[in-house]
Enzyme design. Structure first.
Site, PDB file in Angstrom:
ATOM      1  N   ASP A  12       2.438  34.303  56.355  1.00 51.55           N
ATOM      2  CA  ASP A  12       1.966  34.207  57.535  1.00 51.55           C
ATOM      3  C   ASP A  12       0.190  33.846  57.296  1.00 51.55           C
ATOM      4  O   ASP A  12      -0.136  34.050  56.150  1.00 51.55           O
ATOM      5  CB  ASP A  12       1.740  35.613  58.507  1.00 51.55           C
ATOM      6  CG  ASP A  12       1.113  35.666  59.868  1.00 51.55           C
ATOM      7  OD1 ASP A  12       1.167  34.377  60.504  1.00 51.55           O
ATOM      8  OD2 ASP A  12       0.557  36.527  59.831  1.00 51.55           O
ATOM      9  N   SER A  13      -0.631  33.442  58.451  1.00 51.46           N
ATOM     10  CA  SER A  13      -1.882  33.262  58.034  1.00 51.46           C
ATOM     11  C   SER A  13      -2.585  34.788  57.755  1.00 51.46           C
ATOM     12  O   SER A  13      -3.798  34.898  57.027  1.00 51.46           O
ATOM     13  CB  SER A  13      -2.515  32.842  59.244  1.00 51.46           C
ATOM     14  OG  SER A  13      -2.402  33.855  60.326  1.00 51.46           O
ATOM     15  N   TYR A  44      -5.491  30.901  61.867  1.00 54.78           N
ATOM     16  CA  TYR A  44      -4.998  29.387  61.901  1.00 54.78           C
ATOM     17  C   TYR A  44      -4.955  29.140  63.379  1.00 54.78           C
ATOM     18  O   TYR A  44      -5.299  27.709  63.400  1.00 54.78           O
ATOM     19  CB  TYR A  44      -3.606  29.656  61.343  1.00 54.78           C
ATOM     20  CG  TYR A  44      -3.400  29.420  59.903  1.00 54.78           C
ATOM     21  CD1 TYR A  44      -4.387  29.635  59.011  1.00 54.78           C
ATOM     22  CD2 TYR A  44      -1.886  29.185  59.426  1.00 54.78           C
ATOM     23  CE1 TYR A  44      -4.234  29.942  57.584  1.00 54.78           C
ATOM     24  CE2 TYR A  44      -1.661  29.191  57.973  1.00 54.78           C
ATOM     25  CZ  TYR A  44      -2.794  29.685  57.206  1.00 54.78           C
ATOM     26  OH  TYR A  44      -2.496  29.672  55.848  1.00 54.78           O
ATOM     27  N   GLY A  45      -4.815  29.838  64.301  1.00 52.75           N
ATOM     28  CA  GLY A  45      -4.430  29.458  65.778  1.00 52.75           C
ATOM     29  C   GLY A  45      -5.706  28.686  66.174  1.00 52.75           C
ATOM     30  O   GLY A  45      -5.522  28.104  67.340  1.00 52.75           O
ATOM     31  N   CYS A  75       4.866  32.766  61.062  1.00 49.54           N
ATOM     32  CA  CYS A  75       3.646  32.465  61.965  1.00 49.54           C
ATOM     33  C   CYS A  75       3.899  31.324  62.787  1.00 49.54           C
ATOM     34  O   CYS A  75       4.535  30.081  62.302  1.00 49.54           O
ATOM     35  CB  CYS A  75       2.631  31.827  61.189  1.00 49.54           C
ATOM     36  SG  CYS A  75       1.004  31.395  61.880  1.00 49.54           S
ATOM     37  N   ASN A  76       3.639  31.417  64.155  1.00 55.50           N
ATOM     38  CA  ASN A  76       4.113  30.195  65.129  1.00 55.50           C
ATOM     39  C   ASN A  76       3.013  29.174  64.824  1.00 55.50           C
ATOM     40  O   ASN A  76       3.599  27.865  64.842  1.00 55.50           O
ATOM     41  CB  ASN A  76       3.845  30.552  66.509  1.00 55.50           C
ATOM     42  CG  ASN A  76       4.973  31.596  66.908  1.00 55.50           C
ATOM     43  OD1 ASN A  76       5.910  31.199  67.535  1.00 55.50           O
ATOM     44  ND2 ASN A  76       4.870  32.718  66.347  1.00 55.50           N
ATOM     45  N   SER A  77       1.642  29.227  64.576  1.00 55.01           N
ATOM     46  CA  SER A  77       0.955  28.298  64.377  1.00 55.01           C
ATOM     47  C   SER A  77       1.473  27.320  63.111  1.00 55.01           C
ATOM     48  O   SER A  77       1.451  26.019  63.260  1.00 55.01           O
ATOM     49  CB  SER A  77      -0.596  28.745  64.299  1.00 55.01           C
ATOM     50  OG  SER A  77      -0.777  29.662  65.221  1.00 55.01           O
ATOM     51  N   GLU A 153      -6.137  41.426  64.174  1.00 59.18           N
ATOM     52  CA  GLU A 153      -6.626  41.419  62.731  1.00 59.18           C
ATOM     53  C   GLU A 153      -7.809  42.621  62.544  1.00 59.18           C
ATOM     54  O   GLU A 153      -8.008  42.963  61.290  1.00 59.18           O
ATOM     55  CB  GLU A 153      -7.388  40.018  62.626  1.00 59.18           C
ATOM     56  CG  GLU A 153      -6.400  38.800  62.424  1.00 59.18           C
ATOM     57  CD  GLU A 153      -5.663  38.629  60.989  1.00 59.18           C
ATOM     58  OE1 GLU A 153      -6.094  38.776  59.958  1.00 59.18           O
ATOM     59  OE2 GLU A 153      -4.318  38.511  61.180  1.00 59.18           O
ATOM     60  N   CYS A 185       3.262  34.216  69.073  1.00 50.49           N
ATOM     61  CA  CYS A 185       2.671  34.572  67.768  1.00 50.49           C
ATOM     62  C   CYS A 185       3.259  35.609  67.209  1.00 50.49           C
ATOM     63  O   CYS A 185       3.303  36.813  68.084  1.00 50.49           O
ATOM     64  CB  CYS A 185       1.115  34.611  68.441  1.00 50.49           C
ATOM     65  SG  CYS A 185      -0.112  35.027  67.134  1.00 50.49           S
ATOM     66  N   THR A 186       3.280  35.788  65.904  1.00 48.45           N
ATOM     67  CA  THR A 186       3.713  36.954  65.251  1.00 48.45           C
ATOM     68  C   THR A 186       2.688  38.194  65.455  1.00 48.45           C
ATOM     69  O   THR A 186       3.419  39.104  64.811  1.00 48.45           O
ATOM     70  CB  THR A 186       4.197  36.700  63.773  1.00 48.45           C
ATOM     71  OG1 THR A 186       3.120  35.972  63.199  1.00 48.45           O
ATOM     72  CG2 THR A 186       5.319  35.524  64.007  1.00 48.45           C
ATOM     73  N   HIS A 187       1.505  37.851  65.742  1.00 50.44           N
ATOM     74  CA  HIS A 187       0.925  39.093  66.027  1.00 50.44           C
ATOM     75  C   HIS A 187       1.053  39.880  67.250  1.00 50.44           C
ATOM     76  O   HIS A 187       0.651  41.083  67.385  1.00 50.44           O
ATOM     77  CB  HIS A 187      -0.812  38.387  66.068  1.00 50.44           C
ATOM     78  CG  HIS A 187      -1.301  38.124  64.635  1.00 50.44           C
ATOM     79  ND1 HIS A 187      -0.649  37.151  63.938  1.00 50.44           N
ATOM     80  CD2 HIS A 187      -2.354  38.767  64.240  1.00 50.44           C
ATOM     81  CE1 HIS A 187      -1.733  37.064  62.690  1.00 50.44           C
ATOM     82  NE2 HIS A 187      -2.455  38.022  62.933  1.00 50.44           N
TER      83      HIS A 187
HETATM   84  N1  DGL Z   1       0.442  34.798  63.512  1.00 46.57           N
HETATM   85  C1  DGL Z   1      -0.003  33.407  63.726  1.00 46.57           C
HETATM   86  C2  DGL Z   1       1.107  32.810  64.750  1.00 46.57           C
HETATM   87  O1  DGL Z   1       2.102  33.324  64.957  1.00 46.57           O
HETATM   88  C3  DGL Z   1      -1.334  33.258  64.321  1.00 46.57           C
HETATM   89  C4  DGL Z   1      -2.526  34.106  63.682  1.00 46.57           C
HETATM   90  C5  DGL Z   1      -3.639  33.078  63.293  1.00 46.57           C
HETATM   91  O2  DGL Z   1      -3.965  32.612  64.368  1.00 46.57           O
HETATM   92  O3  DGL Z   1      -4.047  32.893  62.160  1.00 46.57           O
HETATM   93  O4  DGL Z   1       0.484  31.942  65.423  1.00 46.57           O
END
Ligand code: DGL
Length: 269
Positions: A12-13, A44-45, A75-77, A153, A185-187
């Site tokens: 993940d990011s 990353y997003g 991570c979805n992004s 974060e 988004c996994t967050h």
């Molecule tokens: N966890 C990431 C996702 O699922 C995004 C977090 C990020 O922006 O880095 O998209």
């Protein structure tokens, strides 16, 4: 040639993929795991898809070279950026977060009106629109929620500022009449409390982390790669950023299983 003894590689990011790691631990408690969070370059997003793609492939290459038996793009992004070629690039199975969540949302929705909350990168990529394109009667309403990743974060999962942001993002989705909401988004599973509070418990939340872990279970089972015997799993956490920061926030969000955190320099830009 990989074996059931090898670890699963999770990427993940930053911290969000820990929600996938936790779901994996619940469903596959005998598996070793190497988790890589590219915290030095998160989020990353907010980055362009080509940039996310470059970073994601670097991190996935690193995990693949570490001898993992499967790669999980938690991570979805990143999944949105590398979905098309990651499966051809590696000779171990690759599981992403998008397709499992999209499938679950279709099954859960009674009306076909599905909401998606995600990063800007995931929204721009259209990856969920593509995943749902062939399903008749589905209407996807997408809302990027960039502030949510910042809250997570920073280790913040409650409080007034978060509640206000959640209301701004989610009340329009409620008014749009969705009955199912993909946490794209996994967050976001770490914010499930405030999300459910604002959107209402008549809207079904689909966690891309939970669905991804089920997909990993199915993939390892189909390929004869599940480690069956009980064992104390080895869990390694790697970060491109500060190990102290990662361990501190990781433990606060996920509990004691974020134990040994190592810094890797080789993938940092
Ligand atoms: N966890 C990431 C996702 O699922 C995004 C977090 C990020 O922006 O880095 O998209």
């Amino acid at each position: 040639m990989t074996t059931p003894d090898a670890p699963i590689g999770v990427f993940d990011s930053g911290f969000g993929g820990l929600t996938v790691a936790r779901a994996l631990l619940d469903q596959l408690p005998n598996e070793d795991m190497i988790y890589l969070g590219d915290t030095a370059r998160a989020p990353y997003g907010t980055k362009s898809i080509p940039e996310v793609r470059e970073y994601a492939l670097e991190c996935l290459d690193y995990l693949a070279d570490s001898g993992v038996k499967a790669l999980v793009i938690a991570c979805n992004s990143a999944s949105s950026a590398v979905l098309r070629d990651a499966r051809e690039r590696y000779d171990v199975p690759v599981v992403d977060v998008i397709l499992p969540a999209a499938r679950r949302a279709v099954r859960a929705s009674r009306t076909g009106r599905i909401g998606l909350i995600c990063t800007e990168a995931t929204a721009t990529s259209g990856s969920y629109d593509d995943a749902l394109a062939a399903v008749p009667g589905v209407q996807l309403v997408t809302t990027p929620c960039p502030l949510f990743v910042d809250f997570v974060e920073a280790g913040v999962t409650g409080g007034d500022a978060l509640l206000r942001a959640a209301q701004d993002y989610l009340l329009p989705l409620r008014e749009a009449g969705i009955d199912t909401l993909i946490l794209g988004c996994t967050h976001y599973p770490l914010l499930a409390g405030v999300i459910s509070y604002v959107i209402g418990d008549d809207v079904t939340l689909v966690s891309s982390a939970e669905e991804c872990a089920k997909e990993v279970f199915a993939t390892l089972t189909d390929q004869g790669l599940v480690h069956h015997g009980p064992r104390e799993p080895s869990l390694r956490f790697l970060t491109t950023g500060s190990p102290e920061l990662f361990a501190g926030i990781g433990r606060r969000l996920m509990g004691g299983f974020v134990d040994r955190v190592e810094q890797v320099y080789t993938v940092a830009g």
